[in-house]
Design an enzyme around this catalytic site. Structure first.
Site, short mmCIF file in Angstrom:
data_model
loop_
_atom_site.label_atom_id
_atom_site.label_comp_id
_atom_site.label_asym_id
_atom_site.label_seq_id
_atom_site.Cartn_x
_atom_site.Cartn_y
_atom_site.Cartn_z
NE ARG A 1 0.24 1.56 3.31
CZ ARG A 1 1.17 2.46 3.55
NH1 ARG A 1 2.44 2.12 3.70
NH2 ARG A 1 0.87 3.74 3.65
N GLY A 2 0.24 2.39 -0.15
CA GLY A 2 1.01 3.63 -0.33
C GLY A 2 1.12 3.89 -1.82
CB ALA A 3 0.39 6.90 -3.83
CD GLN B 1 -3.01 3.09 6.70
OE1 GLN B 1 -3.60 3.47 7.71
NE2 GLN B 1 -3.62 2.92 5.56
CG ASP C 1 -2.96 8.16 -1.46
OD1 ASP C 1 -2.81 8.71 -0.35
OD2 ASP C 1 -2.68 6.98 -1.69
CG ASN D 1 -2.08 11.71 2.45
OD1 ASN D 1 -1.55 10.82 1.78
ND2 ASN D 1 -1.72 11.93 3.70
CE LYS D 2 -4.97 5.82 4.26
NZ LYS D 2 -6.02 5.00 3.54
NE ARG E 1 -6.26 0.79 -1.73
CZ ARG E 1 -5.58 1.36 -0.73
NH1 ARG E 1 -4.30 1.09 -0.56
NH2 ARG E 1 -6.18 2.20 0.09
O1 MRU Z 1 -4.49 3.29 2.06
P1 MRU Z 1 -3.01 3.47 1.92
O2 MRU Z 1 -2.23 2.96 3.07
O3 MRU Z 1 -2.51 2.97 0.58
O4 MRU Z 1 -2.84 5.04 1.92
C1 MRU Z 1 -1.55 5.59 1.87
C2 MRU Z 1 -1.52 7.03 2.05
O5 MRU Z 1 -2.55 7.70 2.13
C3 MRU Z 1 -0.19 7.68 2.06
O6 MRU Z 1 -0.15 8.77 2.91
C4 MRU Z 1 0.10 8.16 0.62
O7 MRU Z 1 -0.06 7.09 -0.29
C5 MRU Z 1 1.43 8.69 0.46
S1 MRU Z 1 2.55 7.38 0.43
C6 MRU Z 1 4.05 7.85 -0.08
#
Ligand code: MRU
Length: 355
Positions: free
Chosen positions: A54-56, A204, A245, A255-256, A97
């Site tokens: 996970r994470g963009a 996270q 994201d 973002n999250k 996603r």
């Molecule tokens: O749902 P996730 O864990 O994939 O979400 C991740 C985030 O929101 C991060 O803050 C974002 O992707 C930046 S990661 C370099």
């Protein structure tokens, strides 16, 4: 599946061993460090969907590897038929996603390679796609290091930096975006301490950011999401830095979930709010953040922690996984090609078009 621990300070959540892709199962951290092996694009799509990875930026990297693996298994000698099959593989990966645009970016880059080389043989296309996927993986870490160098001057010696979610090595091929800037400041000799929001409901912050900073010996203090305002009001936070994201053309940042709340609090307390993201996270096709698709996840993530029930049976739940922070709350956006401030529409457009 293997259970060997990460062996050094350098955390990379995706690795290649004996022709196989392995991913650190981020759902199990910090309690267990389990590496899952992947051989097919369907398995990789499932790993993205279920948040093993996970994470963009990491999602983009995993998708590119998925295309490579899918391409490897296509049985045809016609480049045109090969491309038709490749498009189907990309469609499966695309549906995993919706919010992180890096997924779309990586799939487009893989498809573009094949489409612009249709005069080559299928064997050559397969080799080229492998090369492209590995390039996306390696470039990502270098991009993060450059982003770190560009952004570290924004963090003063002694800064107490609040971050939300995990925008670290675990969310990328390595080094991290927001945590990359923090790492770069530490490498520049500054004493930096981090306050990590736990980031309900997927945790996270508590599980991943706390884990990776602790591993790197960067001082980190964990708080519940609802404590950030109090700490800001007491003068305990000097700046905020988060990842992204998807960033719309006008600088609005998805973002999250919870990032928007932190940004509003930061504004109230006159605390700088920075976003660190590669240009692959910028989506110039969307004029503003209201157009960014926001993933809604299973309500069980809120009503339960593992098998422990936290809320009454049958309760109605909303679980948006991301929110949008309006650009007016963002002090600066740090990219690998420089720091953008003020007029985001012009600044982001220029930076993306130039590269
Ligand atoms: O749902 P996730 O864990 O994939 O979400 C991740 C985030 O929101 C991060 O803050 C974002 O992707 C930046 S990661 C370099």
């Amino acid at each position: 599946m293997s259970t060997c621990p990460i062996d050094s300070r350098v955390i990379r959540p995706i690795r290649f061993i004996a022709g196989q892709c392995q991913m650190l199962d981020q759902r199990l951290l910090p309690a267990e460090e389990v590496w899952n092996s992947y051989k097919t694009y369907q398995e990789i799509a499932e790993a993205i969907r279920t948040m093993v990875v996970r994470g963009a930026p990491a999602i983009g990297v995993a998708a590119a590897i998925g295309v490579w693996f899918g391409a490897r298994d296509i049985e045809t000698e016609s480049s045109w038929d090969f491309y038709q099959e490749l498009e189907k593989i990309c469609a499966v990966l695309l549906a995993t996603r919706p919010t992180a645009v890096n997924l779309f970016w990586a799939l487009e880059r893989m498809k573009h390679f094949a489409q612009s080389n249709l005069d080559r043989s299928v064997v050559e296309l397969k080799i080229g796609l492998e090369y492209e996927a590995l390039a996306i993986t390696q470039e990502d870490e270098k991009i993060n290091q450059q982003m770190g160098r560009n952004g570290e001057s924004l963090l003063v010696d002694g800064a107490r930096v609040l971050t939300h979610c995990n925008a670290g090595a675990l969310a990328t091929a390595g080094y991290g975006t927001a945590l990359g800037v923090i790492r770069a400041a530490v490498e520049a000799g500054k004493k930096i301490s981090v306050i990590a929001d736990e980031t309900r409901p997927f945790l996270q912050g508590a599980r991943l950011t706390a884990w990776e900073l602790q591993k790197d010996n960067i001082p980190v203090t964990l708080i519940c999401d609802n404590m950030a305002g109090y700490l800001m009001s007491k003068g305990d936070i000097d700046c905020v830095i988060v990842g992204a994201d998807r960033i719309a053309a006008n600088g609005d940042v998805a973002n999250k979930i919870g990032t928007y709340t932190v940004a509003v609090l930061a504004k109230e307390h006159n605390i700088p709010f920075y976003v660190a993201a590669p240009i692959s996270t910028i989506d110039l096709s969307l004029s503003d953040g209201s157009l960014i698709p926001i993933e809604e996840r299973d309500g069980r993530e809120i009503t339960h922690i593992k098998d422990i029930q936290l809320a009454p049976e049958g309760i109605s739940v909303r679980n948006p996984a991301f929110d949008v922070t309006p650009h007016r709350l963002v002090t600066a956006i740090i990219t690998e090609h420089g720091v953008v401030k003020g007029d985001y529409l012009t600044g982001l457009n220029k930076i993306v078009k130039q590269h």
